[in-house]
Enzyme design. Structure first.
Site, PDB file in Angstrom:
ATOM      1  N   ARG A  15       0.843  -1.199   0.000  1.00  0.00           N
ATOM      2  CA  ARG A  15       0.000   0.000   0.000  1.00  0.00           C
ATOM      3  C   ARG A  15       0.883   1.256   0.000  1.00  0.00           C
ATOM      4  O   ARG A  15       1.004   1.948  -0.984  1.00  0.00           O
ATOM      5  CB  ARG A  15      -0.942  -0.019   1.230  1.00  0.00           C
ATOM      6  CG  ARG A  15      -2.060   1.011   1.178  1.00  0.00           C
ATOM      7  CD  ARG A  15      -1.655   2.395   1.570  1.00  0.00           C
ATOM      8  NE  ARG A  15      -1.098   2.475   2.915  1.00  0.00           N
ATOM      9  CZ  ARG A  15      -0.568   3.572   3.411  1.00  0.00           C
ATOM     10  NH1 ARG A  15      -0.502   4.677   2.683  1.00  0.00           N
ATOM     11  NH2 ARG A  15      -0.053   3.571   4.636  1.00  0.00           N
ATOM     12  N   HIS A 211       3.809   3.896  13.091  1.00  0.00           N
ATOM     13  CA  HIS A 211       4.171   3.907  11.671  1.00  0.00           C
ATOM     14  C   HIS A 211       5.286   4.949  11.545  1.00  0.00           C
ATOM     15  O   HIS A 211       5.026   6.146  11.549  1.00  0.00           O
ATOM     16  CB  HIS A 211       2.932   4.291  10.840  1.00  0.00           C
ATOM     17  CG  HIS A 211       3.191   4.347   9.372  1.00  0.00           C
ATOM     18  ND1 HIS A 211       2.739   3.381   8.510  1.00  0.00           N
ATOM     19  CD2 HIS A 211       3.843   5.253   8.600  1.00  0.00           C
ATOM     20  CE1 HIS A 211       3.103   3.688   7.270  1.00  0.00           C
ATOM     21  NE2 HIS A 211       3.781   4.833   7.304  1.00  0.00           N
ATOM     22  N   HIS A 213       8.982   6.522   9.878  1.00  0.00           N
ATOM     23  CA  HIS A 213       9.737   6.680   8.635  1.00  0.00           C
ATOM     24  C   HIS A 213      11.215   6.870   8.943  1.00  0.00           C
ATOM     25  O   HIS A 213      11.584   7.253  10.050  1.00  0.00           O
ATOM     26  CB  HIS A 213       9.189   7.874   7.841  1.00  0.00           C
ATOM     27  CG  HIS A 213       7.959   7.541   7.048  1.00  0.00           C
ATOM     28  ND1 HIS A 213       7.524   8.310   6.000  1.00  0.00           N
ATOM     29  CD2 HIS A 213       7.073   6.515   7.133  1.00  0.00           C
ATOM     30  CE1 HIS A 213       6.417   7.772   5.474  1.00  0.00           C
ATOM     31  NE2 HIS A 213       6.116   6.693   6.157  1.00  0.00           N
ATOM     32  N   CYS A 244      10.394   8.683  -0.030  1.00  0.00           N
ATOM     33  CA  CYS A 244       9.680   9.753   0.667  1.00  0.00           C
ATOM     34  C   CYS A 244       9.118  10.712  -0.368  1.00  0.00           C
ATOM     35  O   CYS A 244       9.870  11.352  -1.099  1.00  0.00           O
ATOM     36  CB  CYS A 244      10.617  10.498   1.610  1.00  0.00           C
ATOM     37  SG  CYS A 244       9.838  11.936   2.354  1.00  0.00           S
ATOM     38  N   ASN A 253       9.361   4.780   4.424  1.00  0.00           N
ATOM     39  CA  ASN A 253       9.066   3.793   5.457  1.00  0.00           C
ATOM     40  C   ASN A 253      10.325   3.103   5.971  1.00  0.00           C
ATOM     41  O   ASN A 253      11.276   2.896   5.217  1.00  0.00           O
ATOM     42  CB  ASN A 253       8.145   2.714   4.884  1.00  0.00           C
ATOM     43  CG  ASN A 253       6.800   3.281   4.507  1.00  0.00           C
ATOM     44  OD1 ASN A 253       6.084   3.794   5.351  1.00  0.00           O
ATOM     45  ND2 ASN A 253       6.471   3.210   3.235  1.00  0.00           N
TER      46      ASN A 253
HETATM   47 ZN    ZN Z   1       4.612   5.416   5.507  1.00  0.00          ZN
END
Ligand code: ZN
Length: 313
Positions: A15, A211, A213, A244, A253
């Site tokens: 995703r 979540h 990065h 990014c 990520n």
């Molecule tokens: Zn992300």
């Protein structure tokens, strides 16, 4: 969480990763990737987002991808939706978990979903009410994925009080879980500890995961900080896929391979087989040729004498 793992890794590459790639991955490769992830031991995969194909053509096959993922026994199939229509599509497709992206930064929220944060909460309330109207077996877990929690490329600093307020509002709207996202890679470890503690003080166990990065290289340091304050669910993507969107050339990520290696080395069981995980990069190299992939462990290799916390399966 299953008692045979200590940390749940939610693979978001299909995703979050593919949403940002230039090359289109075919449905066949997506299915291959998802199947291989489950075989390697990943328990949860965010397989797609339900967005208009006109906006993100890469997600046009969302329902088909979900249908495939649902055939894999034991896999928690997650998807993302930015609005009511997308949420309806995800529920029709039969996802187990639905993440709603709700930005704490007003400017980011308006740019991303054309709603203010409070309007996004109102939308979440409508989505939760719709979910509750479905037969019990068709109701997914709904997570409020709070984004730009640790800083915003448009607004800069984001108020921690506002983060707490949005977390509480998410729960009041009917969301089962609230996750915190460092969408922009602004967070530092001290901030992670402080904000997660504040949010947990306000909503307790409804605080689900992180979540994070790696845009500025602090991804894994932030994971360790989150572990310190009891976070046990982390999103990451294979090969750090997606980069990014705000900084061309920079990673986005955190990299699943590096994350699993670190956790397993620390004695924390992820249930994931490191060799199988590393072999999966080949699927990305074939399926989206030329897309940049990130990660250190895939380049350097596993350390000699590495003993994973997860027993081989
Ligand atoms: Zn992300």
């Amino acid at each position: 969480m299953n008692s045979d793992i200590d940390i749940l890794i939610s693979e978001v590459g299909p995703r979050d990763g593919l949403q940002n790639t230039k090359v289109f991955m075919t449905t066949e490769y997506k299915k291959k990737w998802i199947s291989a992830s489950a075989a390697a031991g990943l328990r949860e995969i965010e397989v797609c987002s339900f967005v208009p194909p006109k906006l993100i053509p890469q997600m046009a096959d969302a329902a088909e991808v979900v249908a495939h993922a649902l055939t894999i026994p034991g896999l928690n199939v997650a998807a993302l939706a930015p609005n009511f229509r997308g949420a309806q599509g995800a529920m029709e497709a039969g996802v187990h978990k639905l993440t709603l992206t709700i930005s704490v930064s007003k400017a980011h929220s308006l740019a991303n979903v054309r709603m203010t944060p409070d309007e996004a909460i109102a939308s979440a309330k409508k989505i939760c009410a719709f979910r509750d109207s479905l037969p019990k077996e068709k109701r997914p877990i709904i997570e409020s994925g709070l984004s730009t929690v640790f800083g915003c490329t448009l607004e800069g600093a984001v108020s921690e009080d506002e983060v707490v307020r949005m977390a509480v509002a998410s729960v009041e709207a009917g969301c089962d879980e609230v996750g915190l996202a460092d969408t922009t890679g602004y967070a530092n470890p001290e901030q992670i500890r402080r904000v997660f503690k504040k949010v947990r003080a306000a909503i307790g166990d409804k605080l689900s995961g992180a979540h994070l990065h790696n845009t500025r290289g602090l991804g894994l340091a932030n994971v360790v900080a989150a572990l310190d304050v009891g976070v046990t669910t982390f999103d990451s993507s294979l090969g750090g896929l997606g980069g990014c969107p705000f900084a061309p050339g920079a990673s986005g990520n955190i990299v699943t391979e590096d994350l699993v290696f670190m956790l397993e080395s620390m004695g924390l069981r992820t249930g994931i087989n490191m060799d199988q995980l590393l072999a999966m990069r080949g699927i990305l190299e074939e399926g989206i040729p030329g897309e940049p992939l990130y990660g250190y462990v895939p380049l350097a290799g596993i350390t000699k004498g590495f003993v994973p916390a997860t027993r081989p399966h």
